[in-house]
Motif scaffolding. Structure first.
Motif, PDB file in Angstrom:
ATOM      1  N   SER A  19       0.843  -1.194   0.000  1.00 40.00           N
ATOM      2  CA  SER A  19       0.000   0.000   0.000  1.00 40.00           C
ATOM      3  C   SER A  19       0.876   1.242   0.000  1.00 40.00           C
ATOM      4  O   SER A  19       1.887   1.302   0.697  1.00 40.00           O
ATOM      5  CB  SER A  19      -0.898   0.020   1.232  1.00 40.00           C
TER       6      SER A  19
ATOM      7  N   GLU B   3       0.630   5.756  -0.195  1.00 41.61           N
ATOM      8  CA  GLU B   3      -0.236   6.902   0.017  1.00 41.61           C
ATOM      9  C   GLU B   3       0.091   7.965  -1.020  1.00 41.61           C
ATOM     10  O   GLU B   3       1.243   8.355  -1.192  1.00 41.61           O
ATOM     11  CB  GLU B   3      -0.008   7.439   1.428  1.00 41.61           C
TER      12      GLU B   3
ATOM     13  N   ASP C 208      -1.091  11.879  -2.597  1.00 42.06           N
ATOM     14  CA  ASP C 208      -1.788  13.112  -2.257  1.00 42.06           C
ATOM     15  C   ASP C 208      -2.359  13.726  -3.526  1.00 42.06           C
ATOM     16  O   ASP C 208      -1.672  13.827  -4.539  1.00 42.06           O
ATOM     17  CB  ASP C 208      -0.844  14.112  -1.603  1.00 42.06           C
TER      18      ASP C 208
ATOM     19  N   SER D 127      -5.553  12.653   1.057  1.00 44.46           N
ATOM     20  CA  SER D 127      -4.653  11.513   1.108  1.00 44.46           C
ATOM     21  C   SER D 127      -5.392  10.289   0.573  1.00 44.46           C
ATOM     22  O   SER D 127      -6.433   9.911   1.100  1.00 44.46           O
ATOM     23  CB  SER D 127      -4.212  11.279   2.550  1.00 44.46           C
TER      24      SER D 127
ATOM     25  N   LEU E 254      -5.247   6.179  -0.643  1.00 39.76           N
ATOM     26  CA  LEU E 254      -4.531   4.931  -0.443  1.00 39.76           C
ATOM     27  C   LEU E 254      -4.635   4.082  -1.706  1.00 39.76           C
ATOM     28  O   LEU E 254      -5.737   3.845  -2.213  1.00 39.76           O
ATOM     29  CB  LEU E 254      -5.107   4.180   0.757  1.00 39.76           C
TER      30      LEU E 254
ATOM     31  N   ALA F  54     -12.237   4.635  -1.008  1.00 30.42           N
ATOM     32  CA  ALA F  54     -12.042   5.814  -0.170  1.00 30.42           C
ATOM     33  C   ALA F  54     -13.365   6.228   0.462  1.00 30.42           C
ATOM     34  O   ALA F  54     -14.430   5.922  -0.058  1.00 30.42           O
ATOM     35  CB  ALA F  54     -11.499   6.962  -1.015  1.00 30.42           C
TER      36      ALA F  54
ATOM     37  N   ARG G 170     -13.708  11.534  -0.745  1.00 30.10           N
ATOM     38  CA  ARG G 170     -12.553  11.274  -1.609  1.00 30.10           C
ATOM     39  C   ARG G 170     -12.921  10.476  -2.857  1.00 30.10           C
ATOM     40  O   ARG G 170     -12.049  10.091  -3.606  1.00 30.10           O
ATOM     41  CB  ARG G 170     -11.489  10.512  -0.823  1.00 30.10           C
TER      42      ARG G 170
ATOM     43  N   ALA H 192       5.595   8.694  -4.165  1.00 26.23           N
ATOM     44  CA  ALA H 192       4.548   8.314  -3.217  1.00 26.23           C
ATOM     45  C   ALA H 192       5.172   7.874  -1.907  1.00 26.23           C
ATOM     46  O   ALA H 192       6.284   7.353  -1.858  1.00 26.23           O
ATOM     47  CB  ALA H 192       3.725   7.182  -3.803  1.00 26.23           C
ATOM     48  N   ARG H 193       4.426   8.076  -0.812  1.00 23.65           N
ATOM     49  CA  ARG H 193       4.852   7.614   0.506  1.00 23.65           C
ATOM     50  C   ARG H 193       4.291   6.240   0.765  1.00 23.65           C
ATOM     51  O   ARG H 193       3.166   5.930   0.381  1.00 23.65           O
ATOM     52  CB  ARG H 193       4.318   8.578   1.581  1.00 23.65           C
ATOM     53  N   ARG H 194       5.069   5.415   1.412  1.00 22.73           N
ATOM     54  CA  ARG H 194       4.595   4.082   1.783  1.00 22.73           C
ATOM     55  C   ARG H 194       3.651   4.209   2.968  1.00 22.73           C
ATOM     56  O   ARG H 194       3.911   4.935   3.905  1.00 22.73           O
ATOM     57  CB  ARG H 194       5.757   3.185   2.147  1.00 22.73           C
ATOM     58  N   ALA H 195       2.547   3.468   2.897  1.00 22.61           N
ATOM     59  CA  ALA H 195       1.543   3.543   3.974  1.00 22.61           C
ATOM     60  C   ALA H 195       1.859   2.566   5.089  1.00 22.61           C
ATOM     61  O   ALA H 195       2.549   1.633   4.974  1.00 22.61           O
ATOM     62  CB  ALA H 195       0.158   3.251   3.431  1.00 22.61           C
TER      63      ALA H 195
END
Length: 173
Positions: free
Chosen positions: A49, A51, A53, A60, A62, A146, A150, A170-173
């Motif tokens: 997964s 995250e 934006d 945010s 997913l 979501a 969202r 992307a950031r890791r969730a």
């Protein structure tokens, strides 16, 4: 543009979705959006997964990213099923036209396969393009469900040289 362990996706924020026309004029659907392109790292194996934006509203989102081998497998299976559906469509349509065009003696009925071939022609007529598009557009990144505010977002694959500038990661969730 995509390296071996990454994939580019566009996060779309739907601004408007209008349907116009109707009885007299042809019905048309107009969708406007703003989007931002993200570079997403693929996991070595399995799924992960991440995250993302939204560039418009900073929501945010997913998303789930699959590894490259599973993505190739899903794409290949979808394209193979699309080809099989196209062959079945042609065969069932030819059989239905052949059987439906015959003159039967009085009291005789059409074979049992005739309605089956009609049903198969209708099903494969819809399934072949759907599977073909899934095979062509699937990139292994899917937006997870979501909450209601969202749901005005979409993830789309990026093909070719679209957009310019820097690509956020992307950031890791």
């Amino acid at each position: 543009m995509n390296s071996a362990g990454t994939v580019q996706v566009a996060v779309r924020h739907i601004l408007s979705d209008k349907v116009s026309g109707g009885v007299v004029r042809p019905r048309t659907r107009t969708v406007t959006w703003s989007d931002g392109v993200y570079q997403v790292q693929r996991p070595a194996e399995g799924r992960e997964s991440v995250e993302l934006d939204c560039p418009r509203c900073s929501a945010s989102l997913l998303a789930e990213v699959r590894d490259a081998s599973r993505t190739r497998l899903v794409r290949g299976v979808s394209l193979a099923l699309a080809a099989l559906c196209a062959v079945l469509f042609v065969c069932s349509l030819v059989y239905a036209l052949h059987e439906g065009g015959r003159t039967l003696p009085e009291g005789a009925s059409l074979p049992v396969l005739f309605p089956v071939s009609i049903g198969a022609a209708f099903v494969t007529f819809a399934a072949a393009p759907t599977l073909f598009l899934r095979g062509r557009l699937y990139n292994g990144v899917t937006l997870l469900d979501a909450p209601r505010p969202r749901r005005q977002h979409q993830l789309r694959p990026v093909r070719g040289k679209e957009g310019t500038g820097t690509r956020p990661t992307a950031r890791r969730a």
